[in-house]
Enzyme design. Structure first.
Site, mmCIF file in Angstrom:
data_model
loop_
_atom_site.group_PDB
_atom_site.id
_atom_site.type_symbol
_atom_site.label_atom_id
_atom_site.label_comp_id
_atom_site.label_asym_id
_atom_site.label_seq_id
_atom_site.Cartn_x
_atom_site.Cartn_y
_atom_site.Cartn_z
ATOM 1 N N HIS A 1 -32.768 -0.202 -19.237
ATOM 2 C CA HIS A 1 -31.833 1.005 -19.819
ATOM 3 C C HIS A 1 -32.788 1.952 -19.979
ATOM 4 C CE1 HIS A 1 -28.311 3.320 -20.976
ATOM 5 N NE2 HIS A 1 -29.037 3.466 -22.140
ATOM 6 N N GLU B 1 -40.878 2.112 -18.248
ATOM 7 C CA GLU B 1 -40.112 1.065 -17.641
ATOM 8 C C GLU B 1 -40.804 0.329 -16.651
ATOM 9 O OE1 GLU B 1 -36.036 2.449 -15.925
ATOM 10 O OE2 GLU B 1 -36.062 4.283 -17.131
#
Ligand code: GRF
Length: 216
Positions: A111, A176
């Site tokens: 996320h 990420e």
């Protein structure tokens, strides 16, 4: 030793999926990508996976009467490929409670905020609007509560004064792509254990850190 089989669920671009595929090319990486499943037949990421020689499947969710029947079909596909870990990577479909219960402690998500701040959608804009100085990304176990499962690891990035949602998203995305393959490795090495809302990471080599931040 046999590698852990990972199933990745995507809905779009698939850059996190691509980072996992890339990491799994290393001979010493303890996981392999067994299958990529999408709820969107035209997802760009499916093509990337196919070009990498990975099995893919598309389940357009409109073809199913309810969420749980969709989830059960996806789950059966993952099981067909012997999946031991489900990695959500930009999977934009809310799941029925059945799915995370079925895959409990074997399903993770990435996320693009430092949870529990800014769950949900358009989170980079949320961080900018809130005047946050730091944002980042979170990998967490998935539970029935959206973006609220036990946190495994996070990476931080600065929010700069002239950031737009796009520039901040790009800065976060670079992290990420580092964080997700690292966490999948830890999972495959059996380092993660969940106790309530807390996750312990066992045996991180001395001198290594659990705080991820951009390279200086
Ligand atoms: C990423 O920002 C991820 O954190 C969020 O959705 C986005 C997916 O991007 N869950 P991609 O499809 O992996 O490029």
């Amino acid at each position: 030793m046999a590698k852990l089989k990972v199933g990745i669920l995507i809905s779009g671009r698939g850059s996190n999926m691509a980072a996992l595929i890339e990491a799994a090319k290393a001979a010493d990486y303890p996981a392999e990508i067994a299958v990529v499943v999408s709820n969107v037949a035209a997802a760009q990421g499916l093509k990337i996976a196919q070009d990498a020689g990975i099995a893919t499947a598309a389940f357009p969710h409109k073809g199913f009467p309810d969420r749980e029947s969709f989830d059960r079909a996806v789950s059966a596909e993952l099981e067909k490929h012997g999946v031991g870990l489900v990695a959500l990577a930009g999977f934009m479909r809310i799941q029925s409670p059945w799915f995370p219960a079925h895959w409990k402690d074997r399903i993770i998500n990435i996320h693009p905020s430092l949870l529990p701040a800014f769950p949900g959608l358009r989170v980079q804009q949320q961080a900018i609007d809130a005047g946050a100085r730091i944002s980042g990304c979170t990998v967490h176990f998935v539970t029935a509560d959206l973006d609220a499962g036990p946190i495994i690891a996070q990476a931080a990035v600065p929010v700069l004064p002239d950031d737009t949602a796009d520039t901040l998203a790009a800065r976060i995305l670079r992290q990420e792509h580092r964080l997700y393959p690292t966490v999948v490795r830890w999972f495959a090495e059996g380092r993660l254990s969940v106790a309530g809302s807390r996750v312990a990471v066992a045996g991180v080599p001395q001198g290594a850190t659990l705080l991820f931040s951009p390279d200086p």
